[in-house]
Design a protein around this motif. Sequence first.
Motif, PDB file in Angstrom:
ATOM      1  N   MET A  96      30.367  38.625  50.408  1.00 20.02           N
ATOM      2  CA  MET A  96      29.996  38.014  51.800  1.00 20.02           C
ATOM      3  C   MET A  96      28.893  39.144  52.393  1.00 20.02           C
ATOM      4  O   MET A  96      28.034  38.738  53.272  1.00 20.02           O
ATOM      5  N   HIS A  97      28.866  40.181  51.877  1.00 20.99           N
ATOM      6  CA  HIS A  97      27.846  41.380  52.273  1.00 20.99           C
ATOM      7  C   HIS A  97      26.547  41.107  51.956  1.00 20.99           C
ATOM      8  O   HIS A  97      25.574  41.422  52.770  1.00 20.99           O
ATOM      9  N   ASN A  98      26.198  40.098  51.037  1.00 24.39           N
ATOM     10  CA  ASN A  98      24.809  39.817  50.453  1.00 24.39           C
ATOM     11  C   ASN A  98      24.483  38.766  51.439  1.00 24.39           C
ATOM     12  O   ASN A  98      25.049  37.666  51.752  1.00 24.39           O
ATOM     13  N   ALA A  99      23.030  38.720  51.590  1.00 23.63           N
ATOM     14  CA  ALA A  99      22.380  37.388  52.040  1.00 23.63           C
ATOM     15  C   ALA A  99      22.790  36.267  51.527  1.00 23.63           C
ATOM     16  O   ALA A  99      22.761  35.125  52.136  1.00 23.63           O
ATOM     17  N   VAL A 100      22.639  36.312  50.470  1.00 24.84           N
ATOM     18  CA  VAL A 100      22.941  35.163  49.386  1.00 24.84           C
ATOM     19  C   VAL A 100      24.347  35.531  48.597  1.00 24.84           C
ATOM     20  O   VAL A 100      24.400  36.398  47.971  1.00 24.84           O
ATOM     21  N   PRO A 101      25.485  34.707  48.798  1.00 25.74           N
ATOM     22  CA  PRO A 101      26.766  35.082  48.394  1.00 25.74           C
ATOM     23  C   PRO A 101      26.573  35.128  46.800  1.00 25.74           C
ATOM     24  O   PRO A 101      26.155  34.141  46.314  1.00 25.74           O
ATOM     25  N   ARG A 102      27.332  36.184  46.175  1.00 23.19           N
ATOM     26  CA  ARG A 102      27.147  36.505  44.595  1.00 23.19           C
ATOM     27  C   ARG A 102      28.303  35.520  44.229  1.00 23.19           C
ATOM     28  O   ARG A 102      29.569  35.904  44.397  1.00 23.19           O
ATOM     29  N   GLY A 103      28.254  34.582  43.135  1.00 20.88           N
ATOM     30  CA  GLY A 103      29.215  33.690  42.590  1.00 20.88           C
ATOM     31  C   GLY A 103      30.043  34.647  41.820  1.00 20.88           C
ATOM     32  O   GLY A 103      31.363  34.199  41.786  1.00 20.88           O
ATOM     33  N   CYS A 104      29.813  35.654  41.254  1.00 20.91           N
ATOM     34  CA  CYS A 104      30.620  36.384  40.357  1.00 20.91           C
ATOM     35  C   CYS A 104      31.718  37.091  41.171  1.00 20.91           C
ATOM     36  O   CYS A 104      32.708  37.174  40.711  1.00 20.91           O
TER      37      CYS A 104
END
Length: 293
Positions: free
Chosen positions: A82-90
């Motif tokens: 959740m820290h990324n602007a676009v959530p990382r699916g991995c």
Amino acid sequence: LWKYVGTDSHHGPQAFAMACLLLTVSVPVGGVWHLRGMLLGAAAGLATCASSMVLREASSQYADMALAMFSTAACASLAVAMHNAVPRGCLFIVAGFMAGAACWTKNEGLAFAAALGMAIGLGTLIAFGWRRGAMCLVYYLLGLMPLVMVTLMFKATVAGHSDLWPGRAWSDVVALLTDPQRHARIARMASFVWRHGPNFPVTCAMLSLPILIGPALDRRALATTAMIGTTLGIQLVLIYGVYLMTPHDLGWHLVASADRLFVHLWPTTVLLLFVLLRPPKQWWCHRFQQIEP
């Protein structure tokens, strides 16, 4: 391991218990270090292992420390995602796999996985909209399903039936749920665990950090805090309901399991508090701006 060694040596379980303790402490350290910096990461590790109940349960070599490790790792993966602007699916897949490992470890893991899934579904929907939120939930389920399916298959074919509900009349369950003495005994035990589980000076220091440093107010940090807090809240409600409906002696059930349930939740609670804080660099910059002439 015992088959490889050739004897049922105690060194294997002791080493595994120590590894679970070290990993349980390392997960909040790594997660908070990545999100909030080295200083708060080290403080999170100290707060996690400052509880006497955590150290005692680790030495008892039960599966509770492993469950705490997996559940905290799932929440830490969620926080980093959740820290990324676009959530990382991995990272949502990793969170799902860790939640599945918690299901594999103990029955309480099933409650944790369900609670985390509900929190991810609601939290990502609010933070990113329905399309990205649905994809985050799908990634979580992709990581969760393999171990959950194996666990449910084992429970359906090998394990015995739970004694919590089968064969009980609705009137008996309602009588247990409405018994004020049971509620009072559970509340007293919860108060005892809260007073004796965490180290009191460490708890006071932790609770003062949001006042001294201040909370992180960006949308992603608040969404992460809400999801982890929702997961803990759902777990507490389910634990409370199990205690109310247990067919066993309530006093024995509380004494036998309350401290171990505290161990399940304490590392994730520490992670929640430190994820809520803003990085110390922001606090220093804010303070220096205030004292500039």
